[in-house]
Design an enzyme around this catalytic site. Structure first.
Site, PDB file in Angstrom:
ATOM      1  N   ARG A  15      42.629  62.800  43.507  1.00 12.11           N
ATOM      2  CA  ARG A  15      42.532  63.003  44.949  1.00 12.11           C
ATOM      3  C   ARG A  15      43.892  63.347  45.556  1.00 12.11           C
ATOM      4  O   ARG A  15      44.935  63.114  44.959  1.00 12.11           O
ATOM      5  CB  ARG A  15      41.963  61.752  45.622  1.00 12.11           C
ATOM      6  CG  ARG A  15      40.487  61.521  45.363  1.00 12.11           C
ATOM      7  CD  ARG A  15      40.000  60.169  45.874  1.00 12.11           C
ATOM      8  NE  ARG A  15      40.499  59.066  45.044  1.00 12.11           N
ATOM      9  CZ  ARG A  15      40.187  57.786  45.242  1.00 12.11           C
ATOM     10  NH1 ARG A  15      39.398  57.449  46.254  1.00 12.11           N
ATOM     11  NH2 ARG A  15      40.671  56.847  44.450  1.00 12.11           N
ATOM     12  N   LYS A  75      45.872  56.149  46.789  1.00 13.08           N
ATOM     13  CA  LYS A  75      45.929  54.843  46.147  1.00 13.08           C
ATOM     14  C   LYS A  75      47.253  54.144  46.432  1.00 13.08           C
ATOM     15  O   LYS A  75      48.225  54.744  46.880  1.00 13.08           O
ATOM     16  CB  LYS A  75      45.731  54.990  44.639  1.00 13.08           C
ATOM     17  CG  LYS A  75      44.325  55.418  44.259  1.00 13.08           C
ATOM     18  CD  LYS A  75      43.259  54.451  44.754  1.00 13.08           C
ATOM     19  CE  LYS A  75      43.292  53.125  44.023  1.00 13.08           C
ATOM     20  NZ  LYS A  75      42.240  52.187  44.497  1.00 13.08           N
ATOM     21  N   HIS A  96      44.506  47.107  48.936  1.00 16.17           N
ATOM     22  CA  HIS A  96      43.778  46.056  48.227  1.00 16.17           C
ATOM     23  C   HIS A  96      44.721  44.943  47.770  1.00 16.17           C
ATOM     24  O   HIS A  96      44.748  44.550  46.598  1.00 16.17           O
ATOM     25  CB  HIS A  96      43.018  46.644  47.033  1.00 16.17           C
ATOM     26  CG  HIS A  96      41.983  47.660  47.414  1.00 16.17           C
ATOM     27  ND1 HIS A  96      40.837  47.325  48.098  1.00 16.17           N
ATOM     28  CD2 HIS A  96      41.935  49.005  47.217  1.00 16.17           C
ATOM     29  CE1 HIS A  96      40.115  48.424  48.306  1.00 16.17           C
ATOM     30  NE2 HIS A  96      40.759  49.453  47.789  1.00 16.17           N
ATOM     31  N   LEU A 238      31.722  43.070  49.380  1.00 17.64           N
ATOM     32  CA  LEU A 238      33.004  43.234  50.060  1.00 17.64           C
ATOM     33  C   LEU A 238      33.182  42.166  51.124  1.00 17.64           C
ATOM     34  O   LEU A 238      32.296  41.941  51.953  1.00 17.64           O
ATOM     35  CB  LEU A 238      33.090  44.622  50.725  1.00 17.64           C
ATOM     36  CG  LEU A 238      34.336  44.862  51.583  1.00 17.64           C
ATOM     37  CD1 LEU A 238      35.581  44.947  50.697  1.00 17.64           C
ATOM     38  CD2 LEU A 238      34.184  46.127  52.414  1.00 17.64           C
ATOM     39  N   ASP A 268      38.408  46.485  42.900  1.00 15.47           N
ATOM     40  CA  ASP A 268      39.661  46.600  43.652  1.00 15.47           C
ATOM     41  C   ASP A 268      40.031  45.311  44.364  1.00 15.47           C
ATOM     42  O   ASP A 268      41.210  45.038  44.598  1.00 15.47           O
ATOM     43  CB  ASP A 268      39.553  47.725  44.692  1.00 15.47           C
ATOM     44  CG  ASP A 268      39.837  49.092  44.086  1.00 15.47           C
ATOM     45  OD1 ASP A 268      40.753  49.195  43.269  1.00 15.47           O
ATOM     46  OD2 ASP A 268      39.128  50.048  44.438  1.00 15.47           O
ATOM     47  N   ARG A 277      37.242  42.968  34.765  1.00 14.63           N
ATOM     48  CA  ARG A 277      38.686  43.177  34.686  1.00 14.63           C
ATOM     49  C   ARG A 277      38.961  44.659  34.953  1.00 14.63           C
ATOM     50  O   ARG A 277      38.153  45.525  34.579  1.00 14.63           O
ATOM     51  CB  ARG A 277      39.259  42.742  33.345  1.00 14.63           C
ATOM     52  CG  ARG A 277      38.798  43.509  32.127  1.00 14.63           C
ATOM     53  CD  ARG A 277      39.604  43.072  30.893  1.00 14.63           C
ATOM     54  NE  ARG A 277      39.288  43.845  29.703  1.00 14.63           N
ATOM     55  CZ  ARG A 277      38.400  43.517  28.789  1.00 14.63           C
ATOM     56  NH1 ARG A 277      37.727  42.374  28.938  1.00 14.63           N
ATOM     57  NH2 ARG A 277      38.176  44.292  27.745  1.00 14.63           N
ATOM     58  N   ASN A 298      39.600  53.193  40.489  1.00 19.61           N
ATOM     59  CA  ASN A 298      39.584  54.362  41.379  1.00 19.61           C
ATOM     60  C   ASN A 298      38.412  55.262  41.014  1.00 19.61           C
ATOM     61  O   ASN A 298      38.562  56.423  40.666  1.00 19.61           O
ATOM     62  CB  ASN A 298      40.909  55.132  41.315  1.00 19.61           C
ATOM     63  CG  ASN A 298      41.260  55.633  39.926  1.00 19.61           C
ATOM     64  OD1 ASN A 298      40.912  55.014  38.923  1.00 19.61           O
ATOM     65  ND2 ASN A 298      41.955  56.767  39.844  1.00 19.61           N
TER      66      ASN A 298
END
Length: 354
Positions: A15, A75, A96, A238, A268, A277, A298
């Protein structure tokens, strides 16, 4: 304001912080945009596209971080990127920090202002996280379907089944944006889908997707009861700014049939399964308790053209605001501040990391 867009360096991350059309908007508003040479190439945008949008191309990351005041990337900074950050920088990206205390402490030590995409809130929504969550939800089922194939170590089944063959069963934890996208994709493929949440309105919306979707309250016992028949388990939980609670223990996962698949979109923020993990696209899969796990941090980076377009469309109003002198008067951006002047600012992040 001089806005800098570096090349992403996280493993297999394709990205780019802003597509050329978004850069053109910044230039139109009088800002100076500098982008690292080749930064958009994996998303399908060449340096010529950025030059046509009015941006300047700089040769390397040192030049970008050296000139820019506002750093817009996708990121979190890793490796040498962190050492390039200065106290006067404004950093705007996914962070994060709840699952990455080391990065949080380093950003505090630098003394810069770091605003995280995932904690920018508008009217109760998370507009910068939403498009990436939606993509991750779709990818979770796409990847999970592939991992059910026998050559990949899976059960050797077609998720949607067909005449004289049973449908697969997909269990989704969380009916937010990511979970909802996973449910839509799994249901469209013809799977039997069970989705768990604690909000009735979300469960109602999921049930309306189709007759093959069942919604249940997220009691731990109910989740456990669903796992023996689950072919794909998708974690999509979340708690903004906080570490994700474990809804699935290792003992619960043992109830899944060998060759089943677990995909944890929540990785994340620490993951919602005890066996989660972090992995990368260089080595994305691992086996725990006979279940193939996919926990890439990601996930949307695998489809950078789509992801960059969607992310830029959500980002540009906030980048334009962040480039203004009075940006701190914007409540959405203020809530998004994770670190400023050596302190954790966002209440959820501060509660998690102290």
């Amino acid at each position: 304001m001089r806005v800098g867009i570096p090349t992403e360096v996280k493993t297999r991350e394709g990205r780019v912080g802003l597509v050329p059309a978004a850069c053109a908007e910044l230039v139109r508003h009088g800002h100076d945009v500098v982008i690292q040479q080749g930064a958009g190439s994996k998303s399908g945008y060449g340096d010529a596209d950025y030059l046509a949008a009015g941006a300047r191309i700089l040769p390397d990351a040192d030049a970008i971080y050296g000139e820019a005041e506002l750093i817009v990337k996708v990121k979190e900074p890793v490796g040498e990127e962190i050492s390039r950050l200065r106290p006067e920088h404004r950093l705007f990206c996914f962070l994060h920090l709840a699952a990455n205390r080391e990065l949080g402490e380093r950003l505090r030590a630098i003394g810069l202002t770091a605003i995280a995409f995932e904690t920018v809130r508008v009217g109760g929504t998370l507009p910068l996280l939403a498009p990436m969550s939606e993509i991750a939800g779709h990818l979770a089922v796409q990847v999970g379907t592939h991992l059910l194939h026998q050559p990949q170590g899976g059960k050797g089944m077609l998720l949607g089944g067909l005449a004289a063959a049973s449908r697969g069963h997909v269990v989704v934890l969380g009916a937010g944006v990511a979970g909802g996208a996973a449910v839509h994709t799994a249901a469209a493929l013809g799977a039997r889908v069970t989705v768990f949440d604690v909000h009735r309105e979300r469960m109602t919306a999921m049930r309306a997707i189709g007759n093959n979707v069942t919604t249940l309250y997220a009691y731990q016992q109910a989740i456990g009861d669903s796992l023996p028949s689950a072919d794909i388990l998708v974690g999509a939980v979340l708690v903004p700014g906080r570490r994700t609670p474990h809804l699935v223990t290792r003992g619960m996962l043992r109830a899944m049939v060998p060759g089943s698949v677990a995909v944890d979109i929540s990785v994340d923020q620490g993951g919602c399964m005890e066996t989660t993990r972090p992995t990368t696209y260089d080595d994305p899969f691992y086996m725990e308790e006979g279940v193939t796990h996919f926990c890439v941090t990601n996930m949307p980076g695998a489809v950078p053209r789509t992801s960059s377009q969607a992310l830029s469309a959500s980002l540009i109003p906030h980048v334009l605001r962040l480039a203004e002198p009075d940006w701190a008067d914007d409540p959405a951006l203020t809530e998004g501040i994770n670190v400023r002047d050596g302190e954790y600012v966002n209440p959820a992040v501060r509660a998690e990391l102290g």
